[in-house]
Design an enzyme around this catalytic site. Structure first.
Site, short mmCIF file in Angstrom:
data_model
loop_
_atom_site.label_atom_id
_atom_site.label_comp_id
_atom_site.label_asym_id
_atom_site.label_seq_id
_atom_site.Cartn_x
_atom_site.Cartn_y
_atom_site.Cartn_z
N ASP A 123 0.86 -1.18 0.00
CA ASP A 123 0.00 0.00 0.00
C ASP A 123 0.90 1.23 0.00
OD1 ASP A 123 -2.51 -1.32 0.07
OD2 ASP A 123 -2.35 -1.60 2.23
N ASP A 141 -7.01 -1.38 -4.93
CA ASP A 141 -8.18 -1.00 -4.13
C ASP A 141 -9.03 0.04 -4.86
OD1 ASP A 141 -7.13 -2.67 -2.11
OD2 ASP A 141 -5.99 -1.01 -1.24
#
Length: 170
Positions: A123, A141
């Protein structure tokens, strides 16, 4: 249009979206890993910083996989669900629904490959307002979220086309 050419077009559109979303996601993750230092945020835009982190669990680091057997279980579940979404995308005839499901599958595939290679999902997009940090995410995402938006738009469009469908009978 014959049934087989319709199937081929659906398969091609789903494959293109999945492959593009996965490739872009994995490329961005590789760039983030090469350019960023874990835990050291860099300003990007007023509400998003670039901040490298590694998620060993599912959303918001829930159910983190810290050993090989829990990682294998997490990958099995993630892979199965991704395959089910791909099958659903291939079976649907609605264009927005198919593209939405393909975007979800592409994001899921990007996170699956990343977890398979590293044991964690990379991330790097850190969402915040002023001093409050909300969560850190990645392009996979974002593809998943965009896919959900397309599914909602398809649902709203279908409701407008067929008023009364899905409403309770008095």
């Amino acid at each position: 249009m014959s049934s087989s050419s319709g199937w081929a077009r659906r398969m091609a559109s789903v494959a293109v979206v999945i492959l593009a979303a996965t490739a872009i996601d994995l490329g961005a993750k590789a760039g983030a890993e090469a350019w960023l230092t874990e835990g050291v945020p860099r300003g990007f835009v007023p509400f998003i910083d670039l901040s490298l982190s590694f998620n060993r669990g599912i959303s918001f680091s829930l159910f983190a996989a810290h050993d090989p057997s829990s990682l294998a279980l997490l990958l099995a579940i993630q892979g199965t669900l991704t395959c089910l979404v791909i099958a659903w995308a291939l079976a649907t005839t609605g264009t927005l629904e198919r593209l939405g499901l393909a975007a979800i599958a592409g994001g899921a595939a990007g996170n699956f490959v990343d977890r398979l290679m590293d044991g964690a999902v990379t991330d790097y997009l850190d969402l915040h307002t002023a001093e409050v940090r909300w969560f850190t995410f990645n392009l996979a995402d974002a593809w998943i979220s965009a896919g959900v938006v397309l599914l909602l738009l398809e649902g709203l469009s279908a409701r407008r086309s067929h008023p009364g469908v899905g409403e309770p009978v008095p």
